[in-house]
Write a protein that holds these residues in place. Structure first.
Motif, PDB file in Angstrom:
ATOM      1  N   GLU A  67       0.841  -1.200   0.000  1.00  0.00           N
ATOM      2  CA  GLU A  67       0.000   0.000   0.000  1.00  0.00           C
ATOM      3  C   GLU A  67       0.876   1.250   0.000  1.00  0.00           C
ATOM      4  N   GLU A  68       0.277   2.379  -0.334  1.00  0.00           N
ATOM      5  CA  GLU A  68       1.025   3.628  -0.495  1.00  0.00           C
ATOM      6  C   GLU A  68       1.689   4.082   0.807  1.00  0.00           C
ATOM      7  N   ASN A  69       0.970   3.986   1.937  1.00  0.00           N
ATOM      8  CA  ASN A  69       1.539   4.416   3.211  1.00  0.00           C
ATOM      9  C   ASN A  69       2.728   3.551   3.624  1.00  0.00           C
ATOM     10  N   ASP A  70       2.606   2.242   3.383  1.00  0.00           N
ATOM     11  CA  ASP A  70       3.717   1.343   3.696  1.00  0.00           C
ATOM     12  C   ASP A  70       4.917   1.655   2.807  1.00  0.00           C
ATOM     13  N   LEU A  71       4.642   1.979   1.549  1.00  0.00           N
ATOM     14  CA  LEU A  71       5.709   2.333   0.614  1.00  0.00           C
ATOM     15  C   LEU A  71       6.416   3.605   1.078  1.00  0.00           C
ATOM     16  N   ASN A  72       5.645   4.576   1.575  1.00  0.00           N
ATOM     17  CA  ASN A  72       6.237   5.818   2.085  1.00  0.00           C
ATOM     18  C   ASN A  72       7.109   5.551   3.311  1.00  0.00           C
ATOM     19  N   THR A  73       6.665   4.653   4.188  1.00  0.00           N
ATOM     20  CA  THR A  73       7.447   4.302   5.375  1.00  0.00           C
ATOM     21  C   THR A  73       8.771   3.667   4.972  1.00  0.00           C
ATOM     22  N   LYS A  74       8.720   2.737   4.031  1.00  0.00           N
ATOM     23  CA  LYS A  74       9.945   2.082   3.552  1.00  0.00           C
ATOM     24  C   LYS A  74      10.864   3.101   2.872  1.00  0.00           C
ATOM     25  N   ALA A  75      10.272   4.041   2.146  1.00  0.00           N
ATOM     26  CA  ALA A  75      11.064   5.076   1.474  1.00  0.00           C
ATOM     27  C   ALA A  75      11.755   5.974   2.497  1.00  0.00           C
ATOM     28  N   ASN A  76      11.080   6.273   3.605  1.00  0.00           N
ATOM     29  CA  ASN A  76      11.699   7.086   4.658  1.00  0.00           C
ATOM     30  C   ASN A  76      12.872   6.354   5.295  1.00  0.00           C
ATOM     31  N   ASN A  77      12.727   5.026   5.488  1.00  0.00           N
ATOM     32  CA  ASN A  77      13.839   4.241   6.023  1.00  0.00           C
ATOM     33  C   ASN A  77      15.018   4.270   5.051  1.00  0.00           C
ATOM     34  N   ALA A  78      14.736   4.100   3.768  1.00  0.00           N
ATOM     35  CA  ALA A  78      15.780   4.117   2.745  1.00  0.00           C
ATOM     36  C   ALA A  78      16.438   5.500   2.687  1.00  0.00           C
TER      37      ALA A  78
END
Length: 142
Positions: A67-78
């Motif tokens: 989902e988009e929110n999970d993708l944003n969380t992973k992107a913040n970690n990256a």
């Protein structure tokens, strides 16, 4: 001067004749205290090792139906990894029947790269390796 003359001068000064550049033509020598010379060389090597930075490759795993929110969380970690100077390997893992829809899910990696395009560039484009598709991101040079 000849090596005999240099050695004679070194003995008179109670110092050592040290080859600084033995591969040069002719070899370059200095009249110095050898113990002090070794100490200085060791200190320089230690200082050089301190300033070295080992670049690690951190991995971020995604699934095709993220989902988009999970993708944003992973992107913040990256983003945190990239800001520290590490490289990021983004892996899209396929399980079971998800393998039949590989072409429809490539956009997930593209979206991830777009989220981080301000601080990173794609070092290795998305490539299918077995049951996973991966790409590598590296921090942009400032």
């Amino acid at each position: 001067m000849s090596s005999r003359e240099a050695l004679k001068i070194a003995r008179e000064a109670e110092l050592d004749l040290v080859k600084v550049a033995p591969m040069a033509k002719p070899p370059v020598c200095k009249i110095i205290d050898y113990g002090k010379f070794r100490y200085e060389m060791g200190r320089k090597e230690k200082e050089a090792r301190k300033k070295q930075r080992i670049v690690e490759v951190k991995e971020v795993r995604l699934s095709p139906n993220i989902e988009e929110n999970d993708l944003n969380t992973k992107a913040n970690n990256a983003r945190k990894f990239l800001e520290k100077g590490d490289k990021v390997k983004v892996t899209l893992r396929f399980r079971g029947r998800e393998m039949t829809h590989i072409s429809a899910t490539k956009h997930v990696l593209d979206d991830f790269a777009k989220l981080l395009e301000d601080i990173s560039s794609v070092e290795k484009p998305p490539k299918l390796e077995g049951r996973s598709m991966s790409m590598t991101l590296a921090a942009k040079k400032q």
